[in-house]
Write an enzyme that holds these catalytic residues in place. Structure first.
Site, mmCIF file in Angstrom:
data_model
loop_
_atom_site.group_PDB
_atom_site.id
_atom_site.type_symbol
_atom_site.label_atom_id
_atom_site.label_comp_id
_atom_site.label_asym_id
_atom_site.label_seq_id
_atom_site.Cartn_x
_atom_site.Cartn_y
_atom_site.Cartn_z
ATOM 1 N N ASP A 1 -7.952 -5.562 0.229
ATOM 2 C CA ASP A 1 -8.459 -6.442 -0.826
ATOM 3 C C ASP A 1 -8.047 -7.900 -0.659
ATOM 4 O OD1 ASP A 1 -9.743 -4.387 -2.334
ATOM 5 O OD2 ASP A 1 -7.773 -3.684 -2.944
ATOM 6 N N HIS B 1 0.850 -1.186 0.000
ATOM 7 C CA HIS B 1 0.000 0.000 0.000
ATOM 8 C C HIS B 1 0.888 1.238 0.000
ATOM 9 C CE1 HIS B 1 -3.139 2.823 1.164
ATOM 10 N NE2 HIS B 1 -3.983 1.904 0.745
HETATM 11 N N1 CMC Z 1 4.135 -7.581 -4.773
HETATM 12 C C1 CMC Z 1 5.486 -7.532 -4.967
HETATM 13 N N2 CMC Z 1 6.234 -6.412 -4.817
HETATM 14 C C2 CMC Z 1 5.585 -5.302 -4.466
HETATM 15 C C3 CMC Z 1 4.197 -5.263 -4.244
HETATM 16 C C4 CMC Z 1 3.479 -6.456 -4.414
HETATM 17 N N3 CMC Z 1 2.151 -6.482 -4.226
HETATM 18 N N4 CMC Z 1 3.812 -4.007 -3.912
HETATM 19 C C5 CMC Z 1 4.945 -3.271 -3.924
HETATM 20 N N5 CMC Z 1 6.022 -4.047 -4.244
HETATM 21 C C6 CMC Z 1 7.416 -3.616 -4.291
HETATM 22 C C7 CMC Z 1 7.714 -2.821 -5.554
HETATM 23 O O1 CMC Z 1 8.172 -3.648 -6.594
HETATM 24 C C8 CMC Z 1 8.793 -1.876 -5.046
HETATM 25 O O2 CMC Z 1 9.995 -2.592 -4.950
HETATM 26 P P1 CMC Z 1 11.417 -1.837 -5.234
HETATM 27 O O3 CMC Z 1 11.535 -0.820 -4.150
HETATM 28 O O4 CMC Z 1 12.439 -2.908 -5.161
HETATM 29 O O5 CMC Z 1 11.301 -1.233 -6.586
HETATM 30 C C9 CMC Z 1 8.364 -1.562 -3.617
HETATM 31 O O6 CMC Z 1 7.626 -2.715 -3.196
HETATM 32 C C10 CMC Z 1 7.504 -0.309 -3.491
HETATM 33 O O7 CMC Z 1 6.384 -0.460 -4.377
HETATM 34 P P2 CMC Z 1 5.759 0.709 -5.254
HETATM 35 O O8 CMC Z 1 5.096 0.116 -6.438
HETATM 36 O O9 CMC Z 1 6.807 1.761 -5.492
HETATM 37 O O10 CMC Z 1 4.704 1.282 -4.204
HETATM 38 P P3 CMC Z 1 3.448 2.182 -4.530
HETATM 39 O O11 CMC Z 1 3.151 2.895 -3.283
HETATM 40 O O12 CMC Z 1 3.675 2.994 -5.751
HETATM 41 O O13 CMC Z 1 2.289 1.115 -4.879
HETATM 42 C C11 CMC Z 1 0.519 -0.420 -4.646
HETATM 43 C C12 CMC Z 1 1.331 0.704 -3.987
HETATM 44 C C13 CMC Z 1 -0.706 -0.728 -3.797
HETATM 45 C C14 CMC Z 1 0.046 0.034 -6.046
HETATM 46 C C15 CMC Z 1 1.405 -1.676 -4.768
HETATM 47 O O14 CMC Z 1 1.811 -2.118 -3.497
HETATM 48 C C16 CMC Z 1 0.725 -2.812 -5.534
HETATM 49 O O15 CMC Z 1 0.759 -2.840 -6.765
HETATM 50 N N6 CMC Z 1 0.045 -3.767 -4.816
HETATM 51 C C17 CMC Z 1 -0.725 -4.802 -5.448
HETATM 52 C C18 CMC Z 1 -2.070 -4.240 -5.892
HETATM 53 C C19 CMC Z 1 -3.009 -4.027 -4.722
HETATM 54 O O16 CMC Z 1 -3.155 -4.881 -3.857
HETATM 55 N N7 CMC Z 1 -3.678 -2.878 -4.728
HETATM 56 C C20 CMC Z 1 -4.682 -2.537 -3.704
HETATM 57 C C21 CMC Z 1 -4.237 -1.406 -2.849
HETATM 58 S S1 CMC Z 1 -5.230 -1.215 -1.364
HETATM 59 C C22 CMC Z 1 -6.833 -0.854 -1.876
HETATM 60 C C23 CMC Z 1 -6.982 0.362 -2.689
HETATM 61 O O17 CMC Z 1 -6.303 1.369 -2.512
HETATM 62 O O18 CMC Z 1 -7.861 0.341 -3.532
#
Ligand code: CMC
Length: 436
Positions: A371, A313
């Site tokens: 989720d 998140h």
């Molecule tokens: N699985 C594997 N690696 C992950 C995941 C994951 N679910 N989420 C983040 N990472 C890694 C990402 O690759 C990055 O690694 P590095 O620093 O080595 O590059 C690090 O963790 C930080 O991730 P980010 O993508 O820069 O973080 P963000 O804040 O931009 O993204 C997120 C947040 C929710 C989009 C992301 O965690 C994700 O894609 N999660 C899976 C989708 C999901 O469950 N979404 C629902 C969110 S909660 C409900 C809502 O808001 O609607």
């Protein structure tokens, strides 16, 4: 309530030029980090801040929801989310989001009446639904149907009249369950079921989903309690992508029904509300506990687009407090349905256990989010995977309209207009086609 101006300031020295340093006030809220008020930055320096993805940018002042992502805290108007989910109805929480306080007995009755009198939708909407292919994704239908409400209510709506804003908000909260259930009924070729205002809000939704004209349907109290809880847990989450979309779209004074349609579009993506559908698809793909290590490996591989859906998140760097409540509800619902040995729950729990002990996830503070477990409950209730995000939208409408109202009532509200760092071509002349 407004932000406090502290006596602290932030100084920006560009290229060592201390004499012409720009200075900015630091504002402080009731909780959470202070913010540097950079509104005068362009005037003072001729520069903009550059923050794609809003990693360090506060976009508004708000009194509705507070999140402490490090500690895993979520509060609406000061009330902890677990406390609200345990003790309130969804409509009480809607009242809280809209008006700032939980209703007393009289206010509760009045609010419920003011909502339920709007649960029906115009019969004309049935024709709109029938224009969609039966196999349409329910979110595609909802985007269209909700935005189309602007055609029904546009003329009567003065967004600067608080009473009219309130009426539009109540209409939206009231009609979303009806529109969501209609999307389901349409997809399976069943007749639409009209709302029944004798039922509570969550039970009425389940009734519109599962009742049929040819036999009696009795809503299980355990399921309606779980649905009520899920609705509360999804009701608001401060300035996430869809809420910011609603705020930005409405900042031009556009019709709020159309703007909620924009919010629904944003919610649909798998990085946001679409993750609940993606989690179930992922659990199906994993198929068996023994395959988990392979998927954990894939999630960590930077060359593989696969991510653990329902994990991570932007704000929470701790267990999402909503996920903790949902996990508990999950057992209750599965027990009621005689499905405690649900294989997906077993995979999800093992996946969580492995991920929470894995260096990659620990280091990045990736925890289950809202989720991760919600889809297992929805699926056990008989809700099709493609409708999960529609249920999220139905509940989040409460937050969207509360945030919209807060924004329009703010005397300092301006049209949202981010700037950019242009990296395209410099000025050039158009040449005739044979010289290009
Ligand atoms: N699985 C594997 N690696 C992950 C995941 C994951 N679910 N989420 C983040 N990472 C890694 C990402 O690759 C990055 O690694 P590095 O620093 O080595 O590059 C690090 O963790 C930080 O991730 P980010 O993508 O820069 O973080 P963000 O804040 O931009 O993204 C997120 C947040 C929710 C989009 C992301 O965690 C994700 O894609 N999660 C899976 C989708 C999901 O469950 N979404 C629902 C969110 S909660 C409900 C809502 O808001 O609607």
């Amino acid at each position: 309530m407004a932000a406090n101006t502290t006596n602290k300031t932030a100084k920006l020295i560009i290229n060592g030029d201390e004499a012409n340093a720009a200075e900015f006030p630091i504002l402080s809220g009731t909780e959470g980090p202070d913010v540097i008020d950079v509104r005068s930055l362009y005037k003072q320096t001729g520069m903009f801040t550059h923050d794609p993805g809003f990693m360090s940018t506060s976009s508004c002042e708000s009194t509705i929801t507070f999140i402490d992502g490090e500690k895993g805290i979520l509060r609406h108007r000061g009330y902890d989310i677990a406390d609200l989910a345990e003790k309130c109805t969804f409509l009480e929480v809607c009242h809280l989001l809209l008006y700032g306080e939980l209703p007393n007995t009289k206010e509760k009755e009045e609010f419920e009446r003011n909502i339920t009198m709007h649960t029906m939708v115009h019969e004309q909407l049935q024709i709109l639904y029938k224009g969609f292919p039966r196999r349409s994704h329910p979110m595609a239908i909802l985007v269209g149907a909700v935005a189309s409400l602007s055609a029904f209510y546009h003329d009567s709506l003065d967004i600067y009249d608080p009473e009219e804003r309130d009426l539009a908000s109540r209409r939206m909260i009231a009609k979303m369950p009806t529109l969501t259930a209609m999307a389901f009924k349409y997809s399976i070729g069943h007749p639409f079921v009209y709302p029944d205002n004798n039922l509570d809000f969550a039970a009425n939704f389940l009734n519109m989903m599962f009742a049929v004209p040819c036999e009696q349907y009795k809503v299980s109290p355990v399921l309606s309690k779980a649905m009520n809880k899920l609705m509360i847990l999804h009701a608001d989450h401060e300035q996430n992508a869809s809420t910011s979309t609603v705020r930005l779209a409405s900042s031009s004074q556009a019709n709020p029904f159309a703007c909620i349609g924009a919010g629904i579009s944003s919610l649909w993506g798998p990085a946001h509300g679409g993750a609940n559908q993606a989690v179930i698809e992922m659990l199906d793909m994993i198929g068996d506990v023994k395959n988990i290590p392979e998927f954990i490996k894939r999630a960590k591989d930077k060359d593989d687009p696969f991510r653990l859906m329902g994990f991570g998140h932007r704000v929470y760097k701790n267990y999402d407090p909503r996920a903790a409540v949902i996990k508990d509800s999950c057992y209750e619902v599965l027990e009621e349905l005689g499905a405690v040995d649900n294989p997906k729950l077993a995979i999800a729990m093992e996946l969580e256990k492995i991920a929470l002990n894995d260096e990659y996830f620990v280091q990045r503070k990736l925890f289950p989010n809202v989720d991760f477990y919600s889809g297992i409950i929805y699926e056990a209730m008989g809700i099709p995977t493609t409708l999960f995000t529609g249920l999220f939208a139905m509940s989040r409408t409460a937050g969207w309209v509360a945030q919209w109202q807060e924004m329009i009532a703010d005397p300092d509200q301006k049209i949202g207009r981010p700037r950019q760092l242009y990296i395209g071509e410099g000025a050039r002349k158009v040449l005739p086609p044979n010289k290009r």
